[in-house]
Design a protein around this motif. Structure first.
Motif, short mmCIF file in Angstrom:
data_model
loop_
_atom_site.label_atom_id
_atom_site.label_comp_id
_atom_site.label_asym_id
_atom_site.label_seq_id
_atom_site.Cartn_x
_atom_site.Cartn_y
_atom_site.Cartn_z
N PHE A 74 51.70 42.03 34.65
CA PHE A 74 52.91 41.23 34.42
C PHE A 74 52.79 39.87 35.11
O PHE A 74 53.03 38.83 34.51
N HIS A 75 52.38 39.89 36.37
CA HIS A 75 52.26 38.64 37.13
C HIS A 75 51.11 37.77 36.63
O HIS A 75 51.26 36.55 36.52
N SER A 76 49.97 38.38 36.30
CA SER A 76 48.85 37.58 35.82
C SER A 76 49.15 37.00 34.44
O SER A 76 48.82 35.84 34.16
N ASN A 78 50.53 51.57 47.23
CA ASN A 78 50.98 50.55 46.31
C ASN A 78 50.80 49.18 46.98
O ASN A 78 51.54 48.84 47.90
N LEU A 79 49.85 48.44 46.52
CA LEU A 79 49.61 47.08 47.02
C LEU A 79 50.61 46.16 46.30
O LEU A 79 50.25 45.37 45.44
N SER A 80 51.84 46.29 46.65
CA SER A 80 52.97 45.76 45.89
C SER A 80 52.97 44.24 45.78
O SER A 80 52.82 43.53 46.77
N PRO A 81 53.20 43.73 44.55
CA PRO A 81 53.37 42.29 44.39
C PRO A 81 54.73 41.81 44.89
O PRO A 81 54.96 40.61 45.00
N SER A 82 55.62 42.73 45.24
CA SER A 82 56.91 42.35 45.81
C SER A 82 56.75 41.89 47.25
O SER A 82 57.64 41.25 47.80
N GLN A 86 44.67 53.45 45.07
CA GLN A 86 45.30 52.19 45.44
C GLN A 86 45.58 51.42 44.16
O GLN A 86 44.75 51.36 43.26
N PHE A 87 46.75 50.85 44.06
CA PHE A 87 47.14 50.18 42.83
C PHE A 87 48.07 49.02 43.13
O PHE A 87 48.67 48.95 44.20
N ILE A 88 48.14 48.10 42.18
CA ILE A 88 49.07 46.98 42.26
C ILE A 88 50.04 47.14 41.10
O ILE A 88 49.66 46.98 39.93
N THR A 89 51.27 47.48 41.40
CA THR A 89 52.26 47.58 40.34
C THR A 89 52.52 46.18 39.79
O THR A 89 52.55 45.21 40.54
N LEU A 90 52.64 46.08 38.52
CA LEU A 90 52.98 44.82 37.84
C LEU A 90 51.91 43.73 37.94
O LEU A 90 52.20 42.56 37.72
#
Length: 155
Positions: free
Chosen positions: A74-76, A35-39, A67-71
């Motif tokens: 949402f952020h973009s 998870n390439l987390s945006p947090s 591999q993924f970026i959660t949210l």
């Protein structure tokens, strides 16, 4: 298919290598995900832009198959909505045309012609069936605004 997913406060290939080795020792056939987390504040990671650029490939070489970026959406969406609201407040419809429509056209973004994505064709078919083909309110019929975006359009 089971995945293991590390959640760390720092992201380095060294840490991921150690994690992978430990997991593969215990679960040799385990697929790894990341998870390439945006947090996580990626700018504060200490990684250079070059390291950030190769991070996904480096993870892939270690066996992280998903591999993924959660949210990410949402952020973009939040970013572009904020930018559009600010520029629209100053420049009106020009902001939308310049910052959205023209960029969609230049980038060949299919959502420029959003009618097909909104389900308009499906609804038209259902209305046609229900009305025996006598509907005068088809969204995708003659004069559909979607045709305005052909390659001969301005810009």
């Amino acid at each position: 298919m089971n995945h293991t997913k590390p959640k760390t406060h720092t992201h380095t290939i060294m840490k991921k290598t150690k994690y992978k080795q430990k997991q593969k020792t215990i679960y040799p056939h385990q697929m790894l995900s990341y998870n390439l987390s945006p947090s996580f504040n990626w700018d504060a990671s200490g990684m250079t832009d070059t390291q950030l650029s190769s991070f996904n490939d480096d993870l892939g070489k270690l066996g992280y198959v998903w591999q993924f970026i959660t949210l990410a959406g949402f952020h973009s969406n939040g970013m572009i909505t904020t930018e559009l609201a600010r520029s629209y407040g100053k420049e009106g419809i020009l902001a939308y045309v310049r910052d959205i429509q023209r960029r969609e056209r230049e980038g060949k973004v299919e959502l420029l012609t959003h009618q097909r994505w909104s389900g308009a064709e499906l609804v038209d078919r259902m209305v046609s069936v229900a009305s025996g083909g006598q509907s005068s309110t088809a969204a995708m019929g003659d004069g559909v605004t979607e045709k305005q975006f052909s390659s001969s359009s301005k810009h």
